[in-house]
Design an enzyme around this catalytic site. Sequence first.
Site, PDB file in Angstrom:
ATOM      1  N   ASP A   1      -6.001  -7.604  -1.405  1.00 47.60           N
ATOM      2  CA  ASP A   1      -4.446  -8.193  -1.056  1.00 47.60           C
ATOM      3  C   ASP A   1      -4.532  -9.756  -1.607  1.00 47.60           C
ATOM      4  O   ASP A   1      -3.677 -10.493  -2.357  1.00 47.60           O
ATOM      5  CB  ASP A   1      -4.088  -8.163   0.227  1.00 47.60           C
ATOM      6  CG  ASP A   1      -4.040  -6.952   0.936  1.00 47.60           C
ATOM      7  OD1 ASP A   1      -2.776  -6.446   1.096  1.00 47.60           O
ATOM      8  OD2 ASP A   1      -4.762  -6.324   1.361  1.00 47.60           O
TER       9      ASP A   1
ATOM     10  N   ASP B   1       4.852  -7.753  -3.287  1.00 49.53           N
ATOM     11  CA  ASP B   1       3.670  -6.891  -2.215  1.00 49.53           C
ATOM     12  C   ASP B   1       2.377  -6.355  -3.127  1.00 49.53           C
ATOM     13  O   ASP B   1       2.275  -5.449  -3.728  1.00 49.53           O
ATOM     14  CB  ASP B   1       4.153  -5.802  -1.528  1.00 49.53           C
ATOM     15  CG  ASP B   1       3.378  -5.404  -0.308  1.00 49.53           C
ATOM     16  OD1 ASP B   1       2.281  -5.771  -0.313  1.00 49.53           O
ATOM     17  OD2 ASP B   1       3.914  -4.541   0.478  1.00 49.53           O
TER      18      ASP B   1
ATOM     19  N   THR C   1      -1.878  -1.240   2.962  1.00 47.09           N
ATOM     20  CA  THR C   1      -2.980  -1.827   3.215  1.00 47.09           C
ATOM     21  C   THR C   1      -4.009  -0.911   4.276  1.00 47.09           C
ATOM     22  O   THR C   1      -5.167  -0.664   4.013  1.00 47.09           O
ATOM     23  CB  THR C   1      -3.071  -3.264   3.637  1.00 47.09           C
ATOM     24  OG1 THR C   1      -2.278  -4.067   2.500  1.00 47.09           O
ATOM     25  CG2 THR C   1      -4.356  -3.758   3.906  1.00 47.09           C
TER      26      THR C   1
ATOM     27  N   THR D   1       7.075   6.558   8.571  1.00 47.58           N
ATOM     28  CA  THR D   1       5.877   5.750   8.821  1.00 47.58           C
ATOM     29  C   THR D   1       4.693   6.712   9.073  1.00 47.58           C
ATOM     30  O   THR D   1       4.876   7.764   9.845  1.00 47.58           O
ATOM     31  CB  THR D   1       6.201   4.710   9.659  1.00 47.58           C
ATOM     32  OG1 THR D   1       5.074   4.089   9.796  1.00 47.58           O
ATOM     33  CG2 THR D   1       6.663   5.392  10.972  1.00 47.58           C
TER      34      THR D   1
ATOM     35  N   GLY E   1       3.182   2.984   3.209  1.00 50.30           N
ATOM     36  CA  GLY E   1       3.862   2.217   2.057  1.00 50.30           C
ATOM     37  C   GLY E   1       5.179   2.833   1.839  1.00 50.30           C
ATOM     38  O   GLY E   1       5.333   3.730   1.651  1.00 50.30           O
TER      39      GLY E   1
ATOM     40  N   ASP F   1       8.420  -5.392   0.508  1.00 47.32           N
ATOM     41  CA  ASP F   1       8.375  -3.806   0.634  1.00 47.32           C
ATOM     42  C   ASP F   1       9.485  -2.935  -0.086  1.00 47.32           C
ATOM     43  O   ASP F   1       9.153  -1.916  -0.617  1.00 47.32           O
ATOM     44  CB  ASP F   1       8.161  -3.241   2.112  1.00 47.32           C
ATOM     45  CG  ASP F   1       7.162  -3.830   2.861  1.00 47.32           C
ATOM     46  OD1 ASP F   1       5.962  -3.710   2.229  1.00 47.32           O
ATOM     47  OD2 ASP F   1       7.204  -4.573   4.184  1.00 47.32           O
TER      48      ASP F   1
END
Length: 322
Positions: A65, A131, A136, A209, A234, A261
Amino acid sequence: MRALPKKGAVYTAFSMASPTLLMRVVASAYSVAEKAATIVRNVMATGDLGIVEKSGANDLQTKADRLVQKSICASLARKFPKVTIIGEEELPPDEVDEELIEDGHCEEILKKTCPAQYTGIKEEELVIWVDPLDGTKEYTEGLLDHVTVLIGIAYGGKAIAGVINQPYYNYEAGANAALGRTIWGVLGLGAFGFQLTEAPAGKHIIVTTRSHSSALVNDCISAMNPDSVIRVGGAGNKIIQLIEGKASAYVYASPGCKKWDTCAPEAILHAVGGKITDIHGNSFQYNKEVKHMNSAGVLATLRNYDYYASRIPSTVKQSLVP
């Protein structure tokens, strides 16, 4: 190198107009995203992810990241110094190692014609939402096909172009398969790098999700009367499920998603005729002053948006304040 004109030839530079600012930004973002994918894979290959918890166990940051955000932001800022660039990670303003800088661009994108409404854009009118590693948590768990790199480009508060790189696309296809791919799109031009496919007719397949579920999220999904539910990490990955026909709606009745996002995925989804809003049907705004959180959730479809929007319970709407 461009060949010199023959003696006596009438020569005009480029034979076409020079590429517009927008197309140059997208072409650069494409190459920058490919560089980012290499960084993501290299960090994973070392086995030392350098994981830091931000707000909790489901909100992680890794070395990938951090390096990718530095790479993307510094590379684009060097070429387009007046553009506003907003990245997910809060990082100290250190000097960026030259080996993180990508100064290339995708020639194929420069050959495309910029939609007329965007030909006069100035650098200072663009906002780029980054992003560096979407998904992650899944990255740290080895669910590598969930991971994307997102670079969204906004103008006048609207997402107008986006790049999504999947560093591990094809990673289970064997040693000879080309690893990774880059999808890109511009409103009014289309989206490229994948095969647009609609979900099976008459099926209600919900993607949602994987790691941020709640009673509200599940109540909203149940109200859709789904045939099946896909739970993946994601936001970029979820939009890809829509445009490749694996899911018919992305439903997330919860705060948590941020502008970085949704900006790139929104541009690509809208470029192929899809729709993304919050749970109330409000469009997302991407001007630089806007709050980062999409506090009223996400509803996105490639087709049949109204069916899904009409089934969101009023109790869910009352629980989510824009």
